[in-house]
Design a protein around this motif. Structure first.
Motif, mmCIF file in Angstrom:
data_model
loop_
_atom_site.group_PDB
_atom_site.id
_atom_site.type_symbol
_atom_site.label_atom_id
_atom_site.label_comp_id
_atom_site.label_asym_id
_atom_site.label_seq_id
_atom_site.Cartn_x
_atom_site.Cartn_y
_atom_site.Cartn_z
ATOM 1 N N ASN A 230 -2.436 -4.786 2.558
ATOM 2 C CA ASN A 230 -1.683 -4.653 1.479
ATOM 3 C C ASN A 230 -2.491 -4.538 0.480
ATOM 4 O O ASN A 230 -2.677 -5.253 -0.677
ATOM 5 N N LEU A 231 -3.286 -3.256 0.402
ATOM 6 C CA LEU A 231 -4.174 -3.070 -0.772
ATOM 7 C C LEU A 231 -3.541 -2.711 -2.158
ATOM 8 O O LEU A 231 -2.218 -1.999 -1.842
ATOM 9 N N LYS A 232 -4.037 -3.047 -3.294
ATOM 10 C CA LYS A 232 -3.550 -2.970 -4.292
ATOM 11 C C LYS A 232 -4.420 -1.913 -5.336
ATOM 12 O O LYS A 232 -5.558 -1.963 -4.942
ATOM 13 N N PRO A 233 -3.968 -1.212 -6.406
ATOM 14 C CA PRO A 233 -4.883 -0.488 -7.142
ATOM 15 C C PRO A 233 -5.857 -1.253 -7.712
ATOM 16 O O PRO A 233 -7.072 -0.824 -7.959
ATOM 17 N N GLU A 234 -6.108 -2.577 -7.970
ATOM 18 C CA GLU A 234 -6.986 -3.292 -8.625
ATOM 19 C C GLU A 234 -7.926 -3.726 -7.301
ATOM 20 O O GLU A 234 -8.960 -4.246 -7.853
ATOM 21 N N ASP A 235 -7.649 -3.251 -6.290
ATOM 22 C CA ASP A 235 -8.768 -3.237 -5.443
ATOM 23 C C ASP A 235 -9.845 -2.126 -5.411
ATOM 24 O O ASP A 235 -10.901 -2.210 -4.753
ATOM 25 N N THR A 236 -9.291 -1.197 -6.167
ATOM 26 C CA THR A 236 -10.358 0.016 -6.217
ATOM 27 C C THR A 236 -11.776 -0.281 -6.586
ATOM 28 O O THR A 236 -11.771 -1.014 -7.657
ATOM 29 N N ALA A 237 -12.699 -0.050 -6.089
ATOM 30 C CA ALA A 237 -14.194 -0.380 -6.310
ATOM 31 C C ALA A 237 -14.953 0.384 -5.232
ATOM 32 O O ALA A 237 -14.565 0.994 -4.245
ATOM 33 N N VAL A 238 -16.162 0.365 -5.479
ATOM 34 C CA VAL A 238 -17.410 0.511 -4.614
ATOM 35 C C VAL A 238 -17.550 -0.616 -3.944
ATOM 36 O O VAL A 238 -17.967 -1.688 -4.480
ATOM 37 N N THR B 101 -10.463 3.652 -2.891
ATOM 38 C CA THR B 101 -9.586 3.836 -3.970
ATOM 39 C C THR B 101 -8.233 3.597 -3.493
ATOM 40 O O THR B 101 -7.730 4.134 -2.445
ATOM 41 N N VAL B 102 -7.489 3.107 -4.187
ATOM 42 C CA VAL B 102 -6.008 2.549 -3.935
ATOM 43 C C VAL B 102 -5.212 3.193 -4.863
ATOM 44 O O VAL B 102 -5.297 2.711 -6.383
ATOM 45 N N SER B 103 -4.517 4.240 -4.643
ATOM 46 C CA SER B 103 -3.252 4.686 -5.568
ATOM 47 C C SER B 103 -2.113 3.963 -5.553
ATOM 48 O O SER B 103 -1.514 3.559 -4.455
ATOM 49 N N ALA C 201 -0.970 2.237 -2.351
ATOM 50 C CA ALA C 201 -0.902 0.908 -2.489
ATOM 51 C C ALA C 201 0.004 0.505 -1.130
ATOM 52 O O ALA C 201 1.064 1.252 -0.871
ATOM 53 N N GLY C 202 -0.347 -0.725 -0.537
ATOM 54 C CA GLY C 202 0.255 -1.374 0.442
ATOM 55 C C GLY C 202 -0.287 -0.910 1.876
ATOM 56 O O GLY C 202 0.007 -1.490 2.907
ATOM 57 N N GLY C 203 -1.384 0.058 1.818
ATOM 58 C CA GLY C 203 -1.924 0.494 2.781
ATOM 59 C C GLY C 203 -3.103 -0.408 3.261
ATOM 60 O O GLY C 203 -3.248 -1.509 2.758
#
Length: 126
Positions: free
Chosen positions: A85-93, A123-125, A14-16
């Motif tokens: 600023n990726l968030k865990p909720e951005d996890t998807a295909v 995948t955002v951890s 997250a944040g990456g």
């Protein structure tokens, strides 16, 4: 017939940041509206961003505004999605798509898009 191939997905904290690419392995999308969509497990496919060829008009989902940037390089037949600023909720295909009809405005309606790639996993951890 245009064939689209996504790349650049992966695992990030997250944040990456990640940059996705979408290339045409066959044909060209230089005059099409190009878009990014995503689908998380158990959820419907949703719009992320789109960009027109004719005007460079861009459209973003509210959930990614200010964090994601869509761009295209028609000379290279490639489209990009810079994700910060990726968030865990951005996890998807994540899927790229092409709409043959460019009227100057992009659409978030996935049924408007004619060609789709196979997707790349992001995948955002936490």
């Amino acid at each position: 017939q245009v064939q689209l191939v996504e790349s650049g997905g992966g695992l990030v904290q997250a944040g990456g940041s990640l940059r996705l690419s979408c290339a045409a392995s066959r044909g060209t999308f230089s005059t099409y509206v190009m878009g990014w969509f995503r689908q998380a497990p158990g959820k419907e496919r949703e719009f992320v961003a789109a960009i027109t060829w004719s005007s460079g008009y861009t459209l973003y989902a509210d959930s990614v505004k200010g964090r994601f940037t869509i761009s295209r390089d028609d000379a290279r037949n490639t489209m990009y999605l810079q994700m910060n600023n990726l968030k865990p909720e951005d996890t998807a295909v994540y899927y790229c798509a092409a709409d043959r009809q460019d009227y100057g405005l992009a659409t978030s309606n996935l049924y408007q898009y004619d060609y789709w790639g196979q997707g790349t996993q992001v995948t955002v951890s936490s």
